[in-house]
Every structure is written in C-alpha cells, then in structure tokens.
Scaffold this motif. Structure first.
Motif, mmCIF file in Angstrom:
data_model
loop_
_atom_site.group_PDB
_atom_site.id
_atom_site.type_symbol
_atom_site.label_atom_id
_atom_site.label_comp_id
_atom_site.label_asym_id
_atom_site.label_seq_id
_atom_site.Cartn_x
_atom_site.Cartn_y
_atom_site.Cartn_z
ATOM 1 N N LEU A 100 77.185 30.429 49.715
ATOM 2 C CA LEU A 100 76.496 31.082 48.605
ATOM 3 C C LEU A 100 75.343 30.206 48.133
ATOM 4 N N VAL A 101 74.111 30.733 48.243
ATOM 5 C CA VAL A 101 72.935 30.066 47.681
ATOM 6 C C VAL A 101 72.689 30.723 46.334
ATOM 7 N N LEU A 102 72.916 29.971 45.276
ATOM 8 C CA LEU A 102 73.061 30.551 43.951
ATOM 9 C C LEU A 102 72.083 29.974 42.929
ATOM 10 N N ASP A 103 71.327 30.862 42.290
ATOM 11 C CA ASP A 103 70.432 30.449 41.214
ATOM 12 C C ASP A 103 71.265 30.087 39.983
ATOM 13 N N TYR A 104 70.880 29.012 39.322
ATOM 14 C CA TYR A 104 71.643 28.583 38.146
ATOM 15 C C TYR A 104 71.380 29.483 36.942
ATOM 16 N N GLY A 105 70.101 29.702 36.611
ATOM 17 C CA GLY A 105 69.759 30.424 35.394
ATOM 18 C C GLY A 105 69.503 31.899 35.644
ATOM 19 N N MET A 106 70.479 32.741 35.338
ATOM 20 C CA MET A 106 70.327 34.181 35.504
ATOM 21 C C MET A 106 70.858 34.897 34.278
ATOM 22 N N PRO A 107 70.300 36.061 33.942
ATOM 23 C CA PRO A 107 70.857 36.854 32.846
ATOM 24 C C PRO A 107 72.245 37.344 33.219
#
Length: 221
Positions: A55-62
């Motif tokens: 999983l390549v995951l963005d930290y800051g998401m709504p």
C-alpha cells in the motif's frame, strides 16, 4: 527495475488526482500492476486481502487519514506493508508510522527510484509474510488431524525439547517407549516433517502450538 513478483499489486491511495494519476502512470511504465484510490474508504471498500502487494499511502487525506487507515488495518489484522508518501506529515507523524510497522515514510517530492526501492522491499516482505502464514495454517490443519494421545505426545516434546527420548517421554506420560515410538512416527508422518527438531522449530513460528503447549502445561500442573 522491474518488480520481483508480477502477481503483486501496488495499491495507491492519494486524494490528489494529479499525483495519483502521475504515480500510477509512472509505476505502470515500470511494469507494476497498480490500483489507485482517491480515499482510504474507497480502498477499504475494494481491497481483497488475498491479493499480494503493498500500500502506497498518502498521509494527509480528508476523511480517514493515512495513520488512521494504518491503525484500522492493524486492528483488523491485515498485514499489507505500507509505504507512506506525504507533503504534510512531519517528524512525529513519520515516527508514529514507522513504529506501527510502515516500510518507509517518503516526503513529497521524492525520487521515483526511492519509491521503487521501497515497493520492491514491501513486495518481498509481503510474500514472505504470506508464505509464513500459509505454512502455519497448513501446520494447524495437520495438527488437528492428530489423535488426542498424539497431540499429548507432540505437545510434551515441544514443551520439553531436552526430554524427547522415547524412554523419558513414556515415563512422564505413563506409556511404554514402544508406544511413544509409534506415536512419534505417526506425528511426523501426519505433520509432514522429518524429525522432532523440526516439530520444535515449527512451534516457534506457530502461535497456536505455543498456546496449546501453555494450556497443556496448565492442565498438568
């Protein structure tokens, strides 16, 4: 560098359409199978736990942010390796992510080569974990095929690795050494292993065997 396993998938989660599209295209050109999602919730709705990958995951998401998704996956015992990418997270967030088992925490903008290296590491980790879990599941299935007495003999030998001779086991369990020999042979055959040493080694990686040993010792005491 091509991915080591063609069947593994990069699950990309980022709410930024531009970054998500750009990364998916770049990784696709390198030969990776990429599935992208605009939110953590969309990923959870579609994720198939049997599909190997990372999983390549963005930290800051709504909505559910990266760290919250990581925590959720851990609580549901999904062991997919996670690589964080972020333009917002600082040192505390990266430390928290790494302590929770993330492969890495890359700050945007990052070099694609760094991401590729992380993905390959994550793929290898995931495949090793899945292989170990499969072996443990197979061992559990085989262990359940043992008779009650065979389980007793097996658990005794696991709990007392220095006392596995037929004479000693028989004395402790009040059965003849010949009977122990018979049970030992059946245990090794049913478990598809070649020696008691392999059985003891298997117990080190199989939590269910360790738990069974603890219960058995409590009963004996």
């Amino acid at each position: 560098m091509m991915p080591p396993e063609g069947q593994s998938t990069v699950f990309l989660v980022d709410d930024d359409d531009r970054i998500r599209t750009s990364l998916a295209r770049a990784l696709g050109k390198r030969g990776y199978d990429v599935k992208s999602y605009f939110s953590a919730e969309a990923f959870l709705d579609a994720y198939d736990v049997t599909q190997p990958g990372c999983l390549v995951l963005d930290y800051g998401m709504p909505g559910l942010n990266g760290l919250e998704l990581q925590k959720h996956l851990a609580e549901t015992e999904f062991s997919i390796p996670i690589i964080f990418i972020s333009g917002q997270g600082g040192v505390p967030e990266s430390v928290q992510a790494m302590k929770a088992g993330a492969v890495d925490f890359l700050e945007k903008p990052f070099r694609q080569s760094d991401l590729v290296a992380c993905i390959n590491t994550a793929f290898s980790t995931d495949l090793e974990t899945r292989s170990a879990e499969k072996n443990v599941k197979t061992a559990r299935t085989k262990f359940e095929k043992l008779t009650a007495r065979e389980k007793e003999v097996a658990l005794f030998m696991i709990a007392h690795p220095s006392t596995t001779s037929s004479k000693e086991v028989g004395r402790q369990l009040n059965i003849s050494p010949r009977t122990v020999d018979h049970h030992r042979a059946r245990i090794l055959e049913k478990m598809s292993i070649g020696s008691v040493a392999e059985l003891i080694d298997l117990s080190g990686s199989a939590a269910f065997l360790q738990s069974a040993v603890s219960v058995d010792l409590d009963i004996q005491s």
